[in-house]
Design an enzyme around this catalytic site. Structure first.
Site, mmCIF file in Angstrom:
data_model
loop_
_atom_site.group_PDB
_atom_site.id
_atom_site.type_symbol
_atom_site.label_atom_id
_atom_site.label_comp_id
_atom_site.label_asym_id
_atom_site.label_seq_id
_atom_site.Cartn_x
_atom_site.Cartn_y
_atom_site.Cartn_z
ATOM 1 N N TYR A 1 17.072 33.069 38.996
ATOM 2 C CA TYR A 1 18.373 33.083 38.152
ATOM 3 C C TYR A 1 19.266 31.977 38.859
ATOM 4 C CZ TYR A 1 21.142 34.850 34.596
ATOM 5 O OH TYR A 1 21.847 34.985 33.390
ATOM 6 N N GLU B 1 22.842 30.991 37.484
ATOM 7 C CA GLU B 1 23.890 30.953 36.701
ATOM 8 C C GLU B 1 24.837 29.850 37.341
ATOM 9 O OE1 GLU B 1 27.090 34.200 35.977
ATOM 10 O OE2 GLU B 1 25.484 34.365 34.402
ATOM 11 N N ASP C 1 23.396 13.707 16.545
ATOM 12 C CA ASP C 1 22.067 14.649 16.896
ATOM 13 C C ASP C 1 21.004 13.813 16.722
ATOM 14 O OD1 ASP C 1 20.065 16.529 16.826
ATOM 15 O OD2 ASP C 1 21.340 18.040 15.607
ATOM 16 N N THR D 1 16.918 17.895 21.335
ATOM 17 C CA THR D 1 16.057 18.725 21.774
ATOM 18 C C THR D 1 14.992 17.849 22.831
ATOM 19 O OG1 THR D 1 14.631 18.018 19.945
ATOM 20 C CG2 THR D 1 15.892 20.385 19.635
ATOM 21 N N LYS E 1 9.818 17.450 20.159
ATOM 22 C CA LYS E 1 9.531 16.226 19.379
ATOM 23 C C LYS E 1 9.090 15.008 19.766
ATOM 24 C CE LYS E 1 13.149 18.390 16.182
ATOM 25 N NZ LYS E 1 14.028 19.385 17.152
ATOM 26 N N ARG F 1 10.283 23.132 25.127
ATOM 27 C CA ARG F 1 11.238 23.409 24.106
ATOM 28 C C ARG F 1 12.574 23.719 24.817
ATOM 29 N NH1 ARG F 1 8.995 25.518 19.403
ATOM 30 N NH2 ARG F 1 11.321 25.199 18.629
#
Length: 422
Positions: free
Chosen positions: A56, A58, A202, A228, A231, A237
């Site tokens: 983790y 953060e 985008d 993203t 694609k 992802r």
């Protein structure tokens, strides 16, 4: 066999292992032509499934809220460095979980609830997060939408300018999910400057084409760019946000702590791997081949009587209007899936049918190009496509099964990254 193999999963949870193997076999045997899908390399798969998922982190590199970041910090910095180099941007944030949260971060950075934003309407090829009414972005902001022209399916820039000057939006979005033609970033930038708006590009669908030199870049035109990482970019992802140095602080603050906590470090590692792969000369060949395949497929489908929105494509994507065939997009997509061609039903501009039963189909060539198919295969793909639609009209299940078998036979000669029958 999955590559990398799944020996521990097979022992620990054979049912899940079985489902994964079945999905891999399905992906192997079908022409996967959903425009937002692709195949990642085994290296990307390995990074995605690594022990980094245990950590983790953060915050941002060198400014974390948890200890034990000695490895994660240079990993994230490596991904950022590779993104900046590949796309030629001043600032890159590689932490967004996916494309929609990345777009939400743009709103948080540059607008307040109730502000006006301008984007391409969803039925015209835009994205939900560009202010469409069923999205949070449509509920939280005063969303105004521009369209494409009826006569040619191209963006109506006269309308874009008129709306921008009349509404004075805080943000103008360009890009979308069903745009087969080159996006004119300089023209959008000119309108945004005149209206005093932030231009957000985008490029989720075309990021790989931009990286590979097969589509113009919005860098130098857009204030902020979202994408993203799957694609056409062939990564995991995830998502990234690029901006000028001027807007770096606002973007980073919007992602964290604005919208999310710790980044997914295994995804960050896989993004770094994909960016390295996209910087190789072979990726430029791949991007160029995608466009060659799309144009060859478009020509072959037109020869078989299909109506393509805008009459063709400049990128990885085709949008087909089936109105002239007398069938809806949803039953056609289901029939094509049975026949071994995977795509999605989609609205077309000025569609008279409902979004869940529209008139169109959307398909792309990125995945089949990864498998190694070239323009010489596109006439046969178009023939299978046409025969599948005819089989639907004739209710010919045997023809669907025959086509599916022929497709599987062809694809047996084109290896799939991440899985092999032996």
């Amino acid at each position: 066999m999955h590559v990398p193999p799944l020996p521990n999963l097979t022992v620990e949870d054979p049912r899940v292992a079985e489902l994964i193997e079945s999905e891999a076999a399905r992906q192997h045997d079908k022409l996967r032509m959903i425009a937002s899908e692709n195949y990642v390399s085994p290296a990307v798969l390995e990074a995605t499934g690594s022990v980094l998922t245990n950590k983790y982190s953060e915050g941002y590199a060198r400014k974390r809220y948890y200890e034990g970041q000695q490895i994660v910090d240079p990993l994230e910095e490596l991904a950022i460095e590779r993104a900046r180099a590949l796309f030629g941007v001043e600032h890159a944030n590689v932490q967004p979980y996916s494309g929609s949260p990345a777009n939400l971060a743009v709103y948080m950075a540059f607008a307040k609830p109730g502000d006006t934003i301008l984007g391409l309407g969803l039925p015209m090829g835009g994205h939900l997060t560009h202010g469409w009414k069923v999205s949070a972005t449509g509920a939280w902001f005063n969303a105004v939408h521009y369209s494409v022209r009826r006569e040619d399916g191209l963006i109506d820039f006269d309308q874009v300018r008129d709306l921008a000057l009349a509404e004075r939006p805080k943000i103008i979005w360009c890009g979308g999910t069903a745009l087969p033609r080159t996006i004119d970033f300089p023209r959008f930038a000119e309108i945004a400057r005149e209206a005093g708006a932030i231009l957000a590009a985008d490029v989720a669908h075309i990021a790989g084409l931009i990286a590979g030199g097969a589509h113009p870049s919005p860098v130098g035109h857009a204030d902020v760019i979202t994408t993203t990482t799957h694609k056409t970019l062939r990564g995991p992802r995830g998502a990234m946000i690029f901006s000028t140095a001027e807007h770096a602080k606002a973007v980073d603050k919007a992602v964290f702590p604005g919208l999310q906590g710790g980044p997914h470090n295994h995804t960050t590692a896989a993004i770094a791997v994909a960016l390295k792969e996209a910087a190789e000369p072979s990726f430029r060949d791949y991007a160029a081949q995608i466009v060659k395949n799309t144009r060859a497929l478009a020509a072959a489908l037109i020869d078989r009587g299909f109506d393509l929105v805008t009459g063709g494509s400049d990128n990885h994507l085709l949008l087909i209007d089936l109105t002239g065939k007398g069938v809806g997009g949803k039953p056609a997509a289901q029939a094509l899936d049975r026949a071994g061609i995977e795509l999605n039903f989609n609205t077309v501009p000025y569609d008279t049918r409902t979004p869940f039963d529209p008139s169109g189909l959307r398909l792309g060539t990125a995945g089949i190009t990864t498998r190694g198919l070239t323009e010489e295969h596109m006439p046969q793909v178009a023939a299978w496509f046409s025969d599948s639609v005819d089989a639907l009209i004739k209710d010919d299940e045997k023809a669907e099964a025959r086509i599916a078998g022929e497709i599987a036979d062809l694809l047996a000669g084109f290896p799939m990254p991440g899985w092999s029958r032996v």
